[in-house]
Write an enzyme that holds these catalytic residues in place. Structure first.
Site, PDB file in Angstrom:
ATOM      1  N   ARG A  72       0.819  -1.218   0.000  1.00  0.00           N
ATOM      2  CA  ARG A  72       0.000   0.000   0.000  1.00  0.00           C
ATOM      3  C   ARG A  72       0.850   1.264   0.000  1.00  0.00           C
ATOM      4  NH1 ARG A  72      -4.842  -2.196   3.846  1.00  0.00           N
ATOM      5  NH2 ARG A  72      -6.066  -3.000   2.118  1.00  0.00           N
TER       6      ARG A  72
ATOM      7  N   LYS B  92     -19.679 -16.142   0.219  1.00  0.00           N
ATOM      8  CA  LYS B  92     -21.131 -15.978   0.356  1.00  0.00           C
ATOM      9  C   LYS B  92     -21.748 -15.104  -0.719  1.00  0.00           C
ATOM     10  CE  LYS B  92     -21.275 -16.558   5.327  1.00  0.00           C
ATOM     11  NZ  LYS B  92     -21.434 -15.859   6.603  1.00  0.00           N
TER      12      LYS B  92
ATOM     13  N   GLY C 246      -9.059  -7.620  -2.381  1.00  0.00           N
ATOM     14  CA  GLY C 246      -9.240  -8.705  -1.417  1.00  0.00           C
ATOM     15  C   GLY C 246      -8.476  -9.977  -1.761  1.00  0.00           C
TER      16      GLY C 246
ATOM     17  N   GLY D  38     -13.225  -3.466  -0.107  1.00  0.00           N
ATOM     18  CA  GLY D  38     -14.593  -2.973   0.126  1.00  0.00           C
ATOM     19  C   GLY D  38     -14.976  -1.876  -0.853  1.00  0.00           C
TER      20      GLY D  38
HETATM   21  P1  AMP Z   1     -15.055 -13.513   0.320  1.00  0.00           P
HETATM   22  O1  AMP Z   1     -14.500 -12.828   1.531  1.00  0.00           O
HETATM   23  O2  AMP Z   1     -16.541 -13.583   0.295  1.00  0.00           O
HETATM   24  O3  AMP Z   1     -14.450 -13.016  -0.964  1.00  0.00           O
HETATM   25  O4  AMP Z   1     -14.637 -15.025   0.449  1.00  0.00           O
HETATM   26  C1  AMP Z   1     -13.316 -15.463   0.479  1.00  0.00           C
HETATM   27  C2  AMP Z   1     -13.285 -16.775   1.195  1.00  0.00           C
HETATM   28  O5  AMP Z   1     -14.123 -17.676   0.534  1.00  0.00           O
HETATM   29  C3  AMP Z   1     -11.941 -17.418   1.260  1.00  0.00           C
HETATM   30  O6  AMP Z   1     -11.491 -17.369   2.578  1.00  0.00           O
HETATM   31  C4  AMP Z   1     -12.206 -18.851   0.807  1.00  0.00           C
HETATM   32  O7  AMP Z   1     -11.599 -19.812   1.642  1.00  0.00           O
HETATM   33  C5  AMP Z   1     -13.703 -18.955   0.905  1.00  0.00           C
HETATM   34  N1  AMP Z   1     -14.248 -19.992   0.022  1.00  0.00           N
HETATM   35  C6  AMP Z   1     -14.100 -20.102  -1.306  1.00  0.00           C
HETATM   36  N2  AMP Z   1     -14.682 -21.218  -1.772  1.00  0.00           N
HETATM   37  C7  AMP Z   1     -15.226 -21.844  -0.709  1.00  0.00           C
HETATM   38  C8  AMP Z   1     -15.963 -23.053  -0.537  1.00  0.00           C
HETATM   39  N3  AMP Z   1     -16.234 -23.827  -1.574  1.00  0.00           N
HETATM   40  N4  AMP Z   1     -16.363 -23.376   0.693  1.00  0.00           N
HETATM   41  C9  AMP Z   1     -16.080 -22.578   1.745  1.00  0.00           C
HETATM   42  N5  AMP Z   1     -15.389 -21.417   1.654  1.00  0.00           N
HETATM   43  C10 AMP Z   1     -14.963 -21.056   0.443  1.00  0.00           C
END
Ligand code: AMP
Length: 404
Positions: free
Chosen positions: A38, A206, A361, A384
């Site tokens: 950064r 999610k 991210g 974000g």
């Molecule tokens: P996000 O913060 O929503 O971008 O999610 C990132 C996280 O999603 C990472 O820590 C991954 O380990 C998790 N992730 C990706 N694929 C899966 C999966 N199939 N099951 C559980 N967690 C997942």
């Protein structure tokens, strides 16, 4: 970009208040910087201004000190690293001073005494609760330190804080720094006038955190690829069970609506056609390949996309002219479930004809992990902030800048 850029201003002998994002990861005791990306990202702006004989008052937040001074979140370690990086960038030593508070006597005296071509770094803005409260009195005190406001902290632009929004009511002109300008140019072009075919790959855990991005992108893209944990909620919407895979039961209907919107818009929506199932959420779980059209065994969970899916995504990515990627395709923190994520990173890197944008991210860690960061057109510094931008929201820190 409709906003004023630092390149539009005469900077000679001016004192600039530059909001930077020096929110760097530190060791537990706060003494050592573990990743200075950064700080490096803002060097072009600092160099540009110093070469034009401006003096720079730099302000940032660091961590979550909750409105009180806390040595663990001091910007002191940044001062030392900034001095080294600036010397390397400029090919000569640049004086860098430090003010033990971002407002009051320590800041105002040091700012007033700052000669052109030199730098003053202020202590953590969030040592004052007024920063996040966007307090007008606090904003005015920050504004009193300089004659021109520059915002180069894209990663904080989605928050209306004193140093990102409030200050612009007291200090004009308010211009984008070079990093901010680059972020807005690439992300803005992807949303407004992308070269086609435009492919977006959205992954991560999610749907709930990204449904607004998915919804907005469905109005823009030719193909939307959904991977990662969120794909299993979509799979449930299609009526296939997913065992112990991550599913948001209350978002199955939302997934169904997204599928319907894609169909109505003529957008190709690609979900994983095969998966790597695991018998537990652990780096050394037993695994088996599994087709997405067949109900999963009850005790197994999908932790990565499978080889057929990788092949399909690679083919789509190879044809694209604009690629936007946000979110891993699996639990890439476990090396055995990072295969899909790494393959996506390499597929994007291989398409040198496309504009490739990595939206902050975990996908940034993923392209670094795959060793292909230098092959990407643009890697966003704001997780974000880039998500909110991709949702089509106005960012307060951008809106507050002066119109060109
Ligand atoms: P996000 O913060 O929503 O971008 O999610 C990132 C996280 O999603 C990472 O820590 C991954 O380990 C998790 N992730 C990706 N694929 C899966 C999966 N199939 N099951 C559980 N967690 C997942």
């Amino acid at each position: 970009m409709s906003k004023l850029s630092i390149r539009d201003l005469d900077l000679a002998d001016k004192r600039l208040f530059v909001r930077v994002d020096f929110n760097v990861p530190l060791t537990e005791d706060g003494s050592t910087i573990t990743d200075d990306t950064r700080i490096r990202a803002t060097l072009p702006t600092l160099r540009y201004a110093l070469e034009r004989n401006a003096s720079l008052v730099l302000a940032s937040h660091l961590g979550r000190p909750k409105g009180k001074p806390n040595p663990k979140y001091s910007l002191r370690p940044v001062e030392a690293r900034l001095r080294e990086l600036l010397a390397a960038e400029m090919g000569r030593n640049v004086p860098v001073f430090f003010a033990s508070d971002c407002i009051g006597d320590p800041a105002s005296r040091a700012a007033a005494a700052l000669p052109p071509g030199q730098v003053l770094l202020l202590e953590n803005l969030r040592f004052h609760a007024e920063e996040e409260a966007n307090d007008p009195g606090f904003s005015q005190q920050l504004a009193s330190l300089a004659q021109v406001y520059v915002n180069d902290a894209f990663g904080s632009a989605h928050r209306a804080h004193a140093s990102t929004e409030g200050i612009t009511h007291f200090l004009q002109p308010a211009a984008a720094g070079l990093l901010m300008e680059k972020e807005l140019t690439y992300l803005g072009k992807a949303l407004e006038s992308p070269e086609k075919p435009f492919v977006a790959i959205i992954g991560g855990s999610k749907i709930s955190g990204k449904i607004d991005v998915i919804d907005n992108l469905l109005d823009k893209v030719d193909t939307l690829v959904i991977v990662g944990g969120m794909a299993y909620t979509f799979q449930r919407a299609l009526g296939v069970t997913t065992g112990k895979s991550l599913v948001e039961e209350d978002k199955i209907e939302v997934a169904r609506e997204a599928l319907a919107k894609a169909q109505a818009k003529g957008v190709q929506l690609l979900l994983p056609v095969d998966n790597v199932l695991a018998d537990s959420f652990s780096p050394d779980a037993n695994t088996q390949p599994w087709d997405s059209s067949i109900n999963f065994p009850a005790d197994w969970q999908g932790l990565d996309i499978g080889p057929k899916t990788i092949e399909k995504i690679s083919a789509i990515v190879a044809q694209a002219r604009t690629i936007l990627w946000n979110g891993p395709a699996g639990v890439f923190e476990f090396p055995r479930f990072a295969v899909g994520t790494n393959a996506i990173a390499r597929a994007i890197a291989a398409n040198t004809a496309a504009t490739s944008i990595i939206g902050g991210g975990d996908s940034v860690s993923a392209v670094n992990q795959a060793g292909v960061a230098d092959k990407m057109t643009h890697i966003s510094t704001g997780g974000g902030a880039s998500l909110e931008f991709l949702e089509g929201k106005k960012l307060p820190g951008v809106e507050a800048l002066t119109e060109k």
